[in-house]
Design an enzyme around this catalytic site. Structure first.
Site, short mmCIF file in Angstrom:
data_model
loop_
_atom_site.label_atom_id
_atom_site.label_comp_id
_atom_site.label_asym_id
_atom_site.label_seq_id
_atom_site.Cartn_x
_atom_site.Cartn_y
_atom_site.Cartn_z
N TYR A 1 -1.82 -0.48 11.03
CA TYR A 1 -1.95 -1.13 9.73
C TYR A 1 -0.77 -0.83 8.83
O TYR A 1 -0.10 -1.74 8.32
CB TYR A 1 -3.26 -0.71 9.04
CG TYR A 1 -3.24 -0.95 7.54
CD1 TYR A 1 -3.06 -2.23 7.04
CD2 TYR A 1 -3.38 0.09 6.63
CE1 TYR A 1 -3.03 -2.47 5.67
CE2 TYR A 1 -3.35 -0.13 5.27
CZ TYR A 1 -3.16 -1.42 4.79
OH TYR A 1 -3.12 -1.64 3.45
N LYS B 1 2.29 -3.29 7.33
CA LYS B 1 2.56 -3.47 5.90
C LYS B 1 3.98 -3.04 5.56
O LYS B 1 4.65 -3.68 4.74
CB LYS B 1 1.54 -2.70 5.06
CG LYS B 1 0.15 -3.30 5.04
CD LYS B 1 0.14 -4.71 4.43
CE LYS B 1 0.37 -4.71 2.94
NZ LYS B 1 0.26 -6.09 2.36
N THR C 1 0.82 -1.21 0.00
CA THR C 1 0.00 0.00 0.00
C THR C 1 0.85 1.25 0.00
O THR C 1 2.01 1.23 0.44
CB THR C 1 -0.91 0.01 1.25
OG1 THR C 1 -1.58 1.26 1.36
CG2 THR C 1 -0.09 -0.19 2.52
N ASP C 2 0.27 2.37 -0.46
CA ASP C 2 0.98 3.64 -0.39
C ASP C 2 1.04 4.19 1.03
O ASP C 2 1.81 5.11 1.33
CB ASP C 2 0.36 4.68 -1.32
CG ASP C 2 -1.11 4.99 -1.03
OD1 ASP C 2 -1.69 4.38 -0.11
OD2 ASP C 2 -1.67 5.86 -1.73
N GLU C 3 0.25 3.62 1.95
CA GLU C 3 0.22 4.13 3.31
C GLU C 3 1.54 3.91 4.06
O GLU C 3 1.79 4.54 5.09
CB GLU C 3 -0.95 3.53 4.08
CG GLU C 3 -2.30 3.92 3.50
CD GLU C 3 -3.46 3.57 4.41
OE1 GLU C 3 -3.32 3.70 5.63
OE2 GLU C 3 -4.51 3.17 3.87
#
Length: 356
Positions: A167, A171, A133-135
């Site tokens: 989260y 990741k 993810t970009d997060e």
């Protein structure tokens, strides 16, 4: 190829499987634990295809993973299995640590043991594609915080990691493990980081399906804070096409950022959904009257935006859907698939707020 896909009963995983079965000649082995967000109804259209197999397996179960590898002998792994909802990670981070970190480690080790037993030629062909993810990059400058648009940078493949939530931290940890297994053990890995996905079969804890279903039920449409958080929105079927390109054409050791070129404030997204519903499912009052502002999420990142130049230049991928066309298709799908929506919520989730 025979592709082993983890988390294939989830939102993005099921889109990838449908894309491969419907548009390629490869076969797929889907392994999924079938947690609350995994639903085999999302694969009903292809479940009887002879090139598709399902195994209910937890990626933290090493013995079961080894059985799957030895039984099905895949040529590639696409690792999508993950806990992914930020609000849930705030309420209960342990599941995110277990699945996203321990699960990825366990899968890497099972994959490495299998890969070490392959012939030299099969080793060269094999790929481990980790979907992230970009997060993991944290957040970017927001228009409210800068003096000129030139300061509104984008995430690139070399942006330093700075995750904000349990989260995104889990990741980020999994991304680091995947790269370490390439550097240390030579396992042929590729990483992709995507922006916010939306589209059909999305579990209704996420913004777009939650708003659609709450609107239809006459419930409040909750907007966190001012609703000025900016996300880059990527239609899930465009993402599925990108992921297949990466696993079949991507270069080992590379990272590819996948974005939709659609930066929108959350409030813009919600109002756009309301406008579409006013046309497709009109009622006496505008749906926008149901918008309600609620206390913001703790540690809420203000802006994400991806620079997808690399995957465009190197793999010739661009999104086909605009945000306007993709959002309308999404709303139409939810209007036409109320039975699926009901089934995925029965007994597990009733659209209550999490992460307070």
């Amino acid at each position: 190829m025979k592709i082993l896909i983890t988390g294939g009963a989830g939102f993005i995983g099921s889109a990838v499987i449908r894309h491969i079965i419907n548009n390629a000649s490869d076969s797929v082995v889907n392994i999924d634990k079938l947690t609350y967000a995994g639903n085999l109804e999302s694969l009903a259209s292809i479940e009887s295809n002879e090139r598709y197999l399902f195994e209910q397996v937890d990626i933290c179960d090493r013995a079961e993973l080894e059985r799957v590898f030895n039984t099905h002998t895949p040529d590639a792994v696409m690792h999508l299995a993950a806990e992914s909802h930020v609000d849930r990670s705030i309420t209960g981070p342990v599941d995110f640590i277990q699945t996203n970190i321990v699960g990825t480690y366990t899968l890497l080790e099972a994959t490495r043991a299998y890969w070490n037993g392959l012939s030299d030629q099969a080793k060269k062909v094999f790929r481990f594609h980790h979907i992230s993810t970009d997060e993991v990059y944290g957040d970017l400058p927001h228009p409210d915080e800068v003096e000129s648009s030139e300061e509104l940078t984008l995430f690139t493949e070399t942006t330093p990691y700075a995750p904000s939530s349990p989260y995104s931290a889990s990741k980020a940890s999994s991304d680091h493990l995947v790269r370490a297994w390439l550097r240390t053990y030579g396992l042929p890995t590729i990483v992709t980081n995507c922006s916010n996905n939306y589209g059909p079969y999305h579990f209704p804890e996420k913004l777009i399906p939650l708003v659609i279903l709450n609107a239809l039920d006459g419930k409040p449409l909750p907007i966190y804070g001012k609703g000025d958080q900016i996300r880059d929105w990527l239609y899930v079927e465009d993402h599925a096409r990108a992921l297949y390109k990466v696993v079949t054409q991507g270069k080992v050791g590379e990272t590819y950022n996948i974005g939709g070129h659609n930066e929108k404030q959350n409030i813009e997204v919600v109002k756009a959904i309301c406008s579409i519903l006013d046309t497709l499912a009109p009622k006496d009052t505008p749906y926008a009257e149901q918008i309600t502002y609620v206390t913001d999420r703790p540690g809420h990142d203000r802006r994400y935006a991806i620079d997808a130049t690399k995957i465009s230049n190197e793999l010739n991928w661009q999104p086909e859907e605009t945000f306007e066309t993709g959002l309308r298709r999404t709303v139409e799908w939810y209007l036409n698939n109320q039975e699926w929506c009901q089934h995925v919520q029965d007994g597990s989730y009733q659209r209550e707020r999490l992460g307070i």
